[in-house]
Scaffold this motif. Structure first.
Motif, short mmCIF file in Angstrom:
data_model
loop_
_atom_site.label_atom_id
_atom_site.label_comp_id
_atom_site.label_asym_id
_atom_site.label_seq_id
_atom_site.Cartn_x
_atom_site.Cartn_y
_atom_site.Cartn_z
N SER A 1 3.31 0.26 0.35
CA SER A 1 4.15 1.37 0.82
C SER A 1 3.69 1.82 2.19
O SER A 1 2.85 1.17 2.83
CB SER A 1 4.08 2.51 -0.20
OG SER A 1 2.75 2.96 -0.30
N GLY A 2 4.23 2.96 2.64
CA GLY A 2 3.88 3.46 3.96
C GLY A 2 2.44 3.92 4.04
O GLY A 2 1.81 3.83 5.10
N PHE B 1 3.58 -2.48 9.47
CA PHE B 1 4.95 -2.84 9.88
C PHE B 1 5.43 -1.84 10.95
O PHE B 1 6.02 -2.23 11.97
CB PHE B 1 5.91 -2.77 8.68
CG PHE B 1 6.10 -4.10 7.97
CD1 PHE B 1 7.05 -5.00 8.43
CD2 PHE B 1 5.36 -4.43 6.85
CE1 PHE B 1 7.27 -6.22 7.78
CE2 PHE B 1 5.56 -5.65 6.19
CZ PHE B 1 6.50 -6.54 6.66
N PRO C 1 12.16 3.42 10.96
CA PRO C 1 10.96 2.80 10.40
C PRO C 1 10.91 1.30 10.71
O PRO C 1 11.94 0.62 10.75
CB PRO C 1 11.09 3.05 8.90
CG PRO C 1 12.56 3.23 8.66
CD PRO C 1 13.15 3.78 9.92
N GLY D 1 9.65 -1.39 9.11
CA GLY D 1 9.84 -2.45 8.12
C GLY D 1 11.23 -3.07 8.17
O GLY D 1 11.39 -4.28 8.39
N GLY E 1 6.95 0.07 -4.05
CA GLY E 1 6.80 0.77 -2.78
C GLY E 1 7.79 0.24 -1.74
O GLY E 1 8.43 -0.81 -1.93
N GLY E 2 7.89 0.96 -0.64
CA GLY E 2 8.90 0.67 0.38
C GLY E 2 8.89 -0.76 0.88
O GLY E 2 9.95 -1.36 1.13
N VAL E 3 7.71 -1.37 1.01
CA VAL E 3 7.63 -2.74 1.55
C VAL E 3 8.14 -3.78 0.54
O VAL E 3 8.46 -4.90 0.90
CB VAL E 3 6.20 -3.04 2.04
CG1 VAL E 3 6.09 -4.43 2.65
CG2 VAL E 3 5.74 -2.00 3.05
N ASP F 1 11.17 6.00 -1.16
CA ASP F 1 10.99 7.22 -1.94
C ASP F 1 12.31 7.71 -2.53
O ASP F 1 13.32 7.79 -1.84
CB ASP F 1 10.36 8.31 -1.06
CG ASP F 1 8.91 8.00 -0.76
OD1 ASP F 1 8.38 7.04 -1.34
OD2 ASP F 1 8.32 8.72 0.06
N1 LIG Z 1 12.46 -4.33 4.39
C1 LIG Z 1 11.24 -3.83 4.62
N2 LIG Z 1 10.23 -4.66 4.97
C2 LIG Z 1 8.98 -4.19 5.19
N3 LIG Z 1 8.67 -2.90 5.12
C3 LIG Z 1 9.62 -2.03 4.77
C4 LIG Z 1 10.97 -2.44 4.50
N4 LIG Z 1 11.70 -1.34 4.20
C5 LIG Z 1 10.85 -0.29 4.29
N5 LIG Z 1 9.61 -0.69 4.63
C6 LIG Z 1 8.42 0.12 4.90
O1 LIG Z 1 8.16 0.91 3.77
C7 LIG Z 1 7.44 2.08 4.18
C8 LIG Z 1 8.00 3.27 3.47
O2 LIG Z 1 7.77 3.08 2.10
P1 LIG Z 1 7.52 4.31 1.15
O3 LIG Z 1 8.66 5.24 1.30
O4 LIG Z 1 7.24 3.77 -0.18
O5 LIG Z 1 6.21 4.89 1.81
P2 LIG Z 1 5.68 6.37 1.81
O6 LIG Z 1 6.30 7.10 0.66
O7 LIG Z 1 5.83 6.91 3.17
O8 LIG Z 1 4.15 6.13 1.52
P3 LIG Z 1 3.40 6.23 0.09
O9 LIG Z 1 4.39 5.79 -0.93
O10 LIG Z 1 2.25 5.33 0.23
O11 LIG Z 1 3.04 7.65 -0.05
C9 LIG Z 1 7.59 2.18 5.68
O12 LIG Z 1 6.35 1.85 6.26
C10 LIG Z 1 8.64 1.13 6.01
O13 LIG Z 1 8.48 0.54 7.28
#
Ligand SMILES: Nc1ncnc2c1ncn2[C@@H]1O[C@H](COP(=O)(O)OP(=O)(O)OP(=O)(O)O)[C@@H](O)[C@H]1O
Ligand SMILES: [Mg+2]
Length: 348
Positions: free
Chosen positions: A137-138, A167, A179, A181, A281-283, A314
């Motif tokens: 994730s982020g 990313f 963002p 990713g 998670g986001g990734v 999220d």
């Molecule tokens: N298709 C993708 N490929 C790679 N990364 C991605 C993609 N889509 C989103 N992301 C990445 O996912 C991350 C966001 O994910 P998420 O919302 O789960 O993180 P967060 O909630 O900010 O952090 P955490 O969950 O660790 O508290 C960002 O860094 C974004 O660049």
């Protein structure tokens, strides 16, 4: 059991109503991504103010979309850690207030549990235990072993940057929007990953490191542009053609996916009883990562799961799922007068 779930740990204000952990009666997400695209990252104070404006309308909409009233809801669940303090405060204060006013039990949920439980949402097949969850994730990169519901053992973690953060930073070097990713994935479609060879960090055991990879991209771009290593990262994108950006994006995406999956493979050797691999998670929205995971682990007879795209980042539906399985395992509700928030608490 119907759970009204609330999520506000970073820059999404979200509420959902989830029945029995898997059925999505409603799912409302208001993202602040457009605000932060202008700045290239999240500004915590701005995020907290935006949550404050959005949270009550989002909760009302979640109830309306589910065609339910307060009386139909059995309990309230909310993310209490980890995350940005101001952001967490808005979600938890709202949930506490609702639990007190409505006289409903309140469940405080760990955000990374929610990311993992996004894989239980919907009517598809669900992961089997024991499993290995790759949380990407982020803010986090972890491999978590789960023997059963609500049992979490962190067996590998990043020692520096999280993969999502990496990313986002590499996207900045390449002049791609926030963002990073999704922007890198899109750009990589036109790229050739073989045009640039990036190193794999040499970290013993199941831990990760991504800060060196980020610097390796920086150095490779500087070299490609014929510029000295003192050239600031923000000056580089203007020297790259669109094709060069696409090639770097593709190479980075491939390398990151391989690093993550190599560690998962090592984890699997240590835990041969594992039946499922779960991306979270986001990734996990990254299609190169999920495709490679499917190819690599299916051949070993394992089932690979990743969340539906709408539940990778999220959202509150995943909070409702995580809360439900905690309740099933006998976790007690939290006293709404005493609920604490914390920026970083390990999953347990
Ligand atoms: N298709 C993708 N490929 C790679 N990364 C991605 C993609 N889509 C989103 N992301 C990445 O996912 C991350 C966001 O994910 P998420 O919302 O789960 O993180 P967060 O909630 O900010 O952090 P955490 O969950 O660790 O508290 C960002 O860094 C974004 O660049
Ligand atoms: Mg998250």
């Amino acid at each position: 059991m119907k759970i009204l779930a609330i999520e506000s740990s970073c820059d999404e204000t979200a509420a959902a109503v989830i029945e029995n952990g898997t059925i999505i009666l409603s799912n409302v997400v208001v993202s602040q991504v457009d605000i932060f695209a202008v700045y290239g990252g999240v500004i915590p104070e701005v995020a907290a103010r935006s949550h404050l404006e959005a949270i009550l309308p989002v909760i009302h909409k979640a109830l309306d979309d589910a065609r339910l009233t307060v009386d139909d809801v059995d309990c309230v669940a909310v993310t209490h850690t980890p995350g940005l303090l101001g952001s967490l405060l808005i979600g938890t204060l709202t949930a506490r207030m609702l639990a007190i006013l409505w006289k409903k039990p309140l469940y405080a949920v760990h955000h990374l549990k929610s990311h993992i439980y996004a894989n239980w949402l919907g009517d598809g097949e669900v992961p089997q235990f024991p499993l290995l969850a790759l949380v990407v994730s982020g803010g986090h990169t972890q491999i978590i072993y789960m023997r059963d519901h609500n049992q979490f053992e962190i067996i590998g973690s990043t020692r520096d940057d999280a993969v999502g953060e990496c990313f986002d930073k590499v996207a900045k070097i390449l002049g791609l929007p926030y963002p990073g990713g999704p922007a890198i994935s899109k750009k990589a479609l036109q790229g050739d990953a073989k045009k640039c060879k990036l190193p794999h960090p040499k970290i013993d055991g199941l831990d990760f490191s991504f800060s060196g990879l980020k610097t390796a991209v920086l150095r490779a771009v500087q070299q490609e542009c014929g510029l000295p290593i003192t050239t600031p990262s923000y000056e580089l994108a203007g020297h790259l053609s669109e094709q060069q950006k696409a090639d770097f994006a593709a190479a980075f995406q491939e390398t990151v996916s391989d690093i993550l999956l190599e560690k998962l493979e090592m984890a699997l050797a240590e835990y041969p009883e594992v039946r499922s691999i779960v991306l979270a998670g986001g990734v996990s929205a990254n299609q190169v990562l999920s495709r490679k995971a499917l190819e690599r682990f299916r051949s070993e007879g394992l089932k690979v799961y990743f969340p539906d795209l709408q539940f990778a980042g999220d959202n509150a539906a995943m909070v409702g799922a995580a809360a439900y399985f905690e309740i099933l395992k006998g976790v007690e509700p939290t006293d709404p007068y005493k609920l604490n928030i914390a920026p970083r608490t390990p999953i347990q």
